[in-house]
Design a protein around this motif. Structure first.
Motif, PDB file in Angstrom:
ATOM      1  N   ASP A 143       9.222  72.583  -2.496  1.00 29.16           N
ATOM      2  CA  ASP A 143      10.539  73.108  -2.143  1.00 29.16           C
ATOM      3  C   ASP A 143      10.486  73.450  -0.659  1.00 29.16           C
ATOM      4  O   ASP A 143       9.757  74.360  -0.246  1.00 29.16           O
ATOM      5  N   ILE A 144      11.269  72.715   0.126  1.00 27.77           N
ATOM      6  CA  ILE A 144      11.108  72.768   1.573  1.00 27.77           C
ATOM      7  C   ILE A 144      12.403  73.179   2.253  1.00 27.77           C
ATOM      8  O   ILE A 144      13.475  72.666   1.951  1.00 27.77           O
ATOM      9  N   GLN A 145      12.282  74.148   3.172  1.00 28.06           N
ATOM     10  CA  GLN A 145      13.321  74.441   4.133  1.00 28.06           C
ATOM     11  C   GLN A 145      12.817  74.037   5.507  1.00 28.06           C
ATOM     12  O   GLN A 145      11.695  74.382   5.889  1.00 28.06           O
ATOM     13  N   ALA A 146      13.641  73.296   6.232  1.00 22.86           N
ATOM     14  CA  ALA A 146      13.273  72.887   7.585  1.00 22.86           C
ATOM     15  C   ALA A 146      14.329  73.376   8.559  1.00 22.86           C
ATOM     16  O   ALA A 146      15.523  73.382   8.251  1.00 22.86           O
ATOM     17  N   VAL A 147      13.880  73.797   9.735  1.00 22.91           N
ATOM     18  CA  VAL A 147      14.760  74.298  10.786  1.00 22.91           C
ATOM     19  C   VAL A 147      14.957  73.205  11.823  1.00 22.91           C
ATOM     20  O   VAL A 147      14.002  72.546  12.246  1.00 22.91           O
ATOM     21  N   GLN A 148      16.188  73.002  12.245  1.00 24.99           N
ATOM     22  CA  GLN A 148      16.452  71.988  13.241  1.00 24.99           C
ATOM     23  C   GLN A 148      15.769  72.344  14.554  1.00 24.99           C
ATOM     24  O   GLN A 148      15.869  73.465  15.044  1.00 24.99           O
ATOM     25  N   GLY A 149      15.044  71.380  15.126  1.00 26.12           N
ATOM     26  CA  GLY A 149      14.319  71.589  16.353  1.00 26.12           C
ATOM     27  C   GLY A 149      12.820  71.394  16.183  1.00 26.12           C
ATOM     28  O   GLY A 149      12.328  71.198  15.067  1.00 26.12           O
ATOM     29  N   GLU A 150      12.102  71.451  17.275  1.00 30.40           N
ATOM     30  CA  GLU A 150      10.665  71.200  17.254  1.00 30.40           C
ATOM     31  C   GLU A 150       9.836  72.444  17.023  1.00 30.40           C
ATOM     32  O   GLU A 150       8.616  72.351  16.843  1.00 30.40           O
ATOM     33  N   THR A 151      10.458  73.621  17.023  1.00 33.28           N
ATOM     34  CA  THR A 151       9.730  74.865  16.817  1.00 33.28           C
ATOM     35  C   THR A 151      10.512  75.778  15.884  1.00 33.28           C
ATOM     36  O   THR A 151      11.728  75.634  15.726  1.00 33.28           O
ATOM     37  N   LEU A 152       9.797  76.710  15.277  1.00 38.76           N
ATOM     38  CA  LEU A 152      10.437  77.700  14.421  1.00 38.76           C
ATOM     39  C   LEU A 152      11.023  78.830  15.276  1.00 38.76           C
ATOM     40  O   LEU A 152      10.494  79.131  16.359  1.00 38.76           O
ATOM     41  N   PRO A 153      12.089  79.481  14.832  1.00 42.94           N
ATOM     42  CA  PRO A 153      12.652  80.595  15.601  1.00 42.94           C
ATOM     43  C   PRO A 153      11.665  81.763  15.657  1.00 42.94           C
ATOM     44  O   PRO A 153      10.890  81.976  14.728  1.00 42.94           O
ATOM     45  N   GLN A 154      11.707  82.480  16.752  1.00 40.24           N
ATOM     46  CA  GLN A 154      10.835  83.637  16.905  1.00 40.24           C
ATOM     47  C   GLN A 154      11.332  84.766  16.025  1.00 40.24           C
ATOM     48  O   GLN A 154      12.536  85.034  15.931  1.00 40.24           O
ATOM     49  N   ALA A 155      10.384  85.424  15.335  1.00 36.39           N
ATOM     50  CA  ALA A 155      10.764  86.542  14.453  1.00 36.39           C
ATOM     51  C   ALA A 155      11.232  87.730  15.286  1.00 36.39           C
ATOM     52  O   ALA A 155      10.819  87.933  16.409  1.00 36.39           O
TER      53      ALA A 155
END
Length: 274
Positions: free
Chosen positions: A262-274
């Motif tokens: 079960d996968i969630q992917a974020v648009q872009g090459e990096t994950l958002p900073q917490a």
């Protein structure tokens, strides 16, 4: 004055590589314009009053034609035009996507004693997805899993799974998947992802049955896409032949593993900073 239009997918995403062609009633081309990054077309050339045919095209999408009647203003305001993927197939907007481990899961199920199931999951993994704009078959997926992050809820069993009898995590610390192709399956949101899985030091071809669940905005200003994928693996294909036979010849652990992603992917090459 001139032509204005907005080109979108069925999910509402901009088709930034769309082309708009306008022809008059004789079939002569009078305007050809390309959409910007927002999927918007603005052409300042004034059109003579009359009827025109407007054709919207984009690589990977079915073309759309419509009629436009231009008045003395010289303007043709088309509004929003929706393009569908060729064959009715839908995908997230093209470009890079990064798997979010905090909102994803990599799980496996094995039969135990022939009557019940043991559920496990890997808690440390990373992955990237590249959606090709022109040919879906050229899209790519890569993922890496820390083998020693296996968690079945039982420390003794986890220790055995990490041992040379199974994952042998000291010699083979990573599990890797690299896609080799993508083909459509039955249903506009179903795909088969072909790839090579490296597990326990052995490389084997593996197909993932993938369902695309849609896209949407997240609370942090990003865009997310959701997928669910499944496959089945045979332990002996990856040189994991250990087993213990209990009463009546029943194997303690089944030879087939069902893998559920079960996968969630974020648009872009990096994950958002917490």
């Amino acid at each position: 004055m001139g032509l204005t239009a907005r080109i979108r997918t069925r999910d509402g995403w901009a088709v930034s590589h769309a082309v708009v062609t306008v022809t008059d009633m004789t079939g002569a081309q009078v305007v050809r314009a390309e959409a910007d990054e927002e999927g918007t077309v603005r052409d300042a050339v004034a059109l003579a009053p009359g009827a025109y045919t407007v054709i919207f095209t984009a690589v990977g999408y079915a073309p759309v034609a419509s009629s436009a009647l231009v008045t003395a203003s010289g303007r043709a305001e088309i509004g929003t035009v929706t393009l569908a993927r060729q064959g009715g197939t839908e995908l997230p907007p093209p470009g890079p996507w990064t798997v979010d481990p905090a909102h994803s899961s990599v799980a496996a199920v094995a039969q135990h004693l022939g009557i019940s199931s043991v559920h496990g999951r890997f808690t440390q993994f990373a992955g990237s997805i590249e959606i090709a704009p022109d040919d879906v078959a050229k899209s790519r997926v890569e993922a890496v899993i820390r083998a020693d992050s296996i968690d079945t809820g039982n420390a003794m069993r986890d220790g055995h799974l990490k041992s040379p009898d199974f994952l042998d995590v000291e010699r083979h610390p990573e599990i890797r998947f690299v896609s080799t192709g993508v083909t459509p399956a039955v249903g506009s949101d179903r795909w088969t992802v072909h790839g090579e899985l490296t597990l326990h030091g052995v490389v084997r071809p593996v197909d993932l049955s993938l369902a695309y669940l849609g896209t949407g905005a997240d609370p942090w200003g990003g865009t997310r896409a959701a997928f669910r994928a499944t496959t089945e693996l045979r332990r002996e294909d990856f040189a994991m032949n250990y087993n213990q036979v209990v009463a009546a010849g029943i194997a303690a652990i089944g030879t087939t593993l069902k893998v559920e992603l079960d996968i969630q992917a974020v648009q872009g090459e990096t994950l958002p900073q917490a």
